[in-house]
Design an enzyme around this catalytic site. Structure first.
Site, mmCIF file in Angstrom:
data_model
loop_
_atom_site.group_PDB
_atom_site.id
_atom_site.type_symbol
_atom_site.label_atom_id
_atom_site.label_comp_id
_atom_site.label_asym_id
_atom_site.label_seq_id
_atom_site.Cartn_x
_atom_site.Cartn_y
_atom_site.Cartn_z
ATOM 1 N N LYS A 1 47.344 64.571 75.808
ATOM 2 C CA LYS A 1 47.775 63.486 76.682
ATOM 3 C C LYS A 1 47.469 63.817 78.139
ATOM 4 C CE LYS A 1 51.513 62.004 73.595
ATOM 5 N NZ LYS A 1 52.964 61.718 73.462
ATOM 6 N N HIS B 1 59.010 73.867 80.124
ATOM 7 C CA HIS B 1 59.373 74.246 78.766
ATOM 8 C C HIS B 1 58.362 73.675 77.782
ATOM 9 C CE1 HIS B 1 61.313 70.319 79.436
ATOM 10 N NE2 HIS B 1 61.194 70.109 78.133
#
Length: 425
Positions: A304, A279
C-alpha cells in the site's frame, strides 16, 4: 432493546491466516448467516459489515434483528450510549468512541503508526482519500494465541549496539548521522531533544535509503543470517529478519527489526500503542480495540501507499523497553473471573471473562455502551428484562447502565470466554 446481537463480517487480506486456522473464520461460522469457510483463503479481521464491530461510517455494524445500522439505531436511542459518554464524545449521530476487532495474522502487517487528533484533522483535510476521518487511533492488542509484534523504538543503547554490530545496517546511515547518534547515546537522556533528534535522523536515513543500496545490503544480511554467521546480539531477531524477507523480499521495513522492540506475548497479555508509536503486528490472533478511526500512516512491509514523510514527522521517538507498551491486567470490580485491560485513554477499555461450565459471573452496570465477542464456548447473557443464548463467534451490543449476568453452559471442560469492549466516562 438494551442487549442485542450484531452481525459481523470478515475481511480477506493476504496477511490473514488460511481457512479454519484463523479465529476470524471460526467465529464467522457461528455469527454470520450463510458464511462458509474456504480453506484456501486468508481471513484477517472479524469485523462488522466490512472492517469492524462499531459505527465508523466506512463500514458500520448492523443490528441483527432488523438489519439497521448500529449507528442509526443508537442515534434514535441515545440512552443506550449514556448521557455522560454522549456529552463527552458527541454521539448524536450514534457513533461509538471505539472500534472492536479480531485479527488473525499469518503475514506481518505494515510498519505503521497512527496520528494524534490534530495531525489526523490536518491529514484528513489534505488527503481525504487516504486519511478518511479526522480522528486519532490509539489502539490496544490483546493476545488470544501466542502473538509477536514490533512495537516502539528500542532503547537507544540497543540501537547503538546494532549499528556497531550489523554492518549491513550501519552502511545505510550517512557517516555524519551515524557518528552523531553514537556520540549522543552514552551522554544524553533518551527523552532529551538531542537524543530524539539523533534517533529521528537515523530512522529517516534508513527509511529513505536508495533502493539499489539497501537491496544489496539486505541480500548480504540474508545470506549471512541463512549461513548462521550471526553475532550474539543479532540472534534474537535472526528468525524475524528471515521471516519478513520471505514475506516482503527486498523491503526496507525488514531493517526496522534492528530499531523496534520485538515482543512475544502469551494469551492474556496486551500492548498499547498511542499516537506516533511505530509498530507492526507479525503473527498470532488478537483482540484489537481502538478509537473510532481508520487512519494509518505506513512506511514498510506493505504494497500500500508508503507515506514516509508523514511517518517521520509524526513519531514520538520515545526510545524505551517494550515493557513501556504493556497493559497491566487489573481486577474488574469485585468480579472473580473477569480481568480488566484499561489503557491510558478515555475511548475504551476491554474486560475478559472466562467461566467453566456451570459458573456464573455478574458485571455491574457500566455508564456507557459496550460490544462483546464470544470467543469460546456457549452460554447465556441475562439482564433485568431479558436474556440471550450465545455461542462462539457471536457479537453482542450492551446498552449503557445495564447490569448483566453471564452463565457458562457448555460441555464439561468447555470454557465460556467473552471479550467486552466498553467506554465509561
Amino acid at each position: 432493546m438494551q442487549v442485542f446481537k450484531i452481525v459481523p463480517t470478515v475481511q480477506q487480506y493476504d496477511w490473514g491466516k488460511l481457512g479454519t486456522s484463523s479465529k476470524v473464520a471460526v467465529f464467522a461460522q457461528s455469527s454470520i448467516p450463510d458464511f462458509h469457510v474456504d480453506e484456501s483463503k486468508p481471513y484477517a479481521e472479524l469485523t462488522s459489515r466490512k472492517f469492524w464491530m462499531g459505527t465508523h461510517p466506512k463500514s458500520p455494524s448492523l443490528v441483527s434483528a432488523s438489519g439497521e445500522t448500529l449507528a442509526s439505531y443508537l442515534s434514535k436511542n441515545q440512552s443506550l450510549i449514556g448521557k455522560r459518554v454522549s456529552q463527552k464524545f458527541g454521539t448524536e449521530d450514534g457513533n461509538l468512541p471505539f472500534l472492536f476487532k479480531v485479527l488473525a495474522i499469518e503475514k506481518a502487517l505494515s510498519i505503521q503508526s497512527h496520528p494524534d487528533k490534530a495531525t489526523a484533522e490536518k491529514l484528513h483535510v489534505q488527503q481525504p482519500d487516504i486519511y478518511k476521518d479526522p480522528n486519532h487511533k490509539p489502539e490496544m492488542a490483546l493476545a488470544i494465541t501466542p502473538f509477536t509484534a514490533l512495537c516502539g523504538f528500542l532503547p537507544l543503547e540497543h540501537i547503538a549496539t546494532y549499528l556497531n554490530k550489523v554492518p549491513e545496517l550501519a552502511a545505510l546511515i550517512p557517516q555524519a548521522v551515524l557518528d552523531n547518534f553514537l556520540r549522543v547515546v552514552p551522554t544524553t537522556d533518551p527523552n532529551a531533544p538531542a537524543a530524539k533528534q539523533a534517533l529521528r535522523d537515523v530512522f529517516s536515513a534508513l527509511m529513505t535509503a536508495p533502493t539499489d543500496i539497501f537491496t544489496t545490503r539486505l541480500a548480504g544480511l540474508i545470506k549471512r543470517f541463512e549461513s548462521l554467521s550471526v553475532h550474539a546480539e543479532e540472534e534474537s531477531v535472526r528468525e524475524l529478519v528471515l521471516r519478513l524477507n520471505t514475506q516482503f523480499p527486498n523491503d526496507i521495513g525488514i531493517f526496522c527489526s534492528f530499531l523496534l522492540n520485538y515482543v512475544n506475548l502469551l494469551p492474556g497479555e496486551a500492548i498499547f500503542l498511542g499516537a506516533g508509536e511505530p509498530h507492526a503486528y507479525v503473527s498470532g490472533d488478537i483482540i484489537e480495540c481502538m478509537a473510532n478511526s481508520d487512519n494509518v500512516i505506513r512506511a514498510g512491509l506493505t504494497p500500500k501507499l508508503r507515506d514516509i514523510p508523514n511517518l517521520v514527522n509524526t513519531l514520538t521517538y520515545a526510545a524505551a523497553p517494550a515493557s513501556r507498551h504493556r497493559v497491566k491486567p487489573l481486577p474488574f470490580s469485585a468480579s472473580l473471573a473477569s480481568t480488566l485491560y484499561d489503557p491510558p485513554i478515555p475511548e475504551f477499555s476491554v474486560v475478559n471473562t472466562t467461566l467453566m461450565p456451570g459458573q456464573t459471573e455478574g458485571h455491574h452496570a457500566i455508564d456507557g455502551p459496550s460490544i462483546a465477542i464470544i470467543a469460546r464456548g456457549k452460554g447465556k447473557l441475562q439482564w433485568s428484562s431479558g436474556s440471550l443464548d450465545v455461542v462462539r463467534g457471536e457479537a453482542i451490543f450492551v446498552g449503557a447502565n445495564t447490569a448483566i449476568d453471564l452463565f457458562a453452559g457448555g460441555e464439561e471442560d468447555e470454557k465460556l470466554e467473552i471479550y467486552r469492549a466498553f467506554v465509561e466516562v
